[in-house]
Structures are given as C-alpha cells and as structure tokens.
Design a protein around this motif. Structure first.
Motif: not given
Length: 84
Positions: A43-60
């Motif tokens: 619907d063109k409202s946005g998107g998503a991606y699946l990220l690999h990281a060691d922790s939530l802090d790193e992902a953020l």
C-alpha cells in the motif's frame, strides 16, 4: 546474531529523494550480511527489513543510521524477532 524486524512507516513530510539513499543503505547492509530481506508494503505506507545484529542496542544504532530515519521522513521501530 539475532534477527530484528525494522519497520518504517512514511510520514507526510517523507522526501522521495531519500528513497535511493535508503536503498543504498540497505544494499550496504546486505553486502555486510546484515540485511536478510527487505521490501516495501504493497500500500506504499512504508516497508520493513530483517536485520542481523548482536543486540537490540546494536540493531537500533544501525536502524538509526538509515537515511529513512535520519531524514525524519519515516517512523522507525525495531523489534527482536524470535523465529520459531
């Protein structure tokens, strides 16, 4: 590494010129083995991606470097994804 779902929802002030910068950012993550998959919502409202990281802090920290976030054009949320 853990998986994190990064969801981006467009704001009204979203600048279309940022989209190629965002795609380049995702391609860099893919080359680093950090972006497993990504794509826009139908619907063109946005998107998503699946990220690999060691922790939530790193992902953020990674998601907050995304031009989609730094431009202020998208709301960005990050969720740890526990794949069953």
């Amino acid at each position: 590494m853990n998986r994190y779902l990064v969801m981006l929802m467009r704001r009204p002030q979203c600048d279309p010129a940022v989209v190629p910068l965002h795609r380049d950012f995702l391609e860099t993550l893919r080359a680093q083995g950090r972006n497993e998959m990504s794509g826009p919502f139908g619907d063109k409202s946005g998107g998503a991606y699946l990220l690999h990281a060691d922790s939530l802090d790193e992902a953020l920290a990674i998601a907050h470097r995304d031009p989609a976030h730094t431009s202020g054009g998208w709301n960005v949320t990050v969720h740890e994804w526990l794949v069953a």
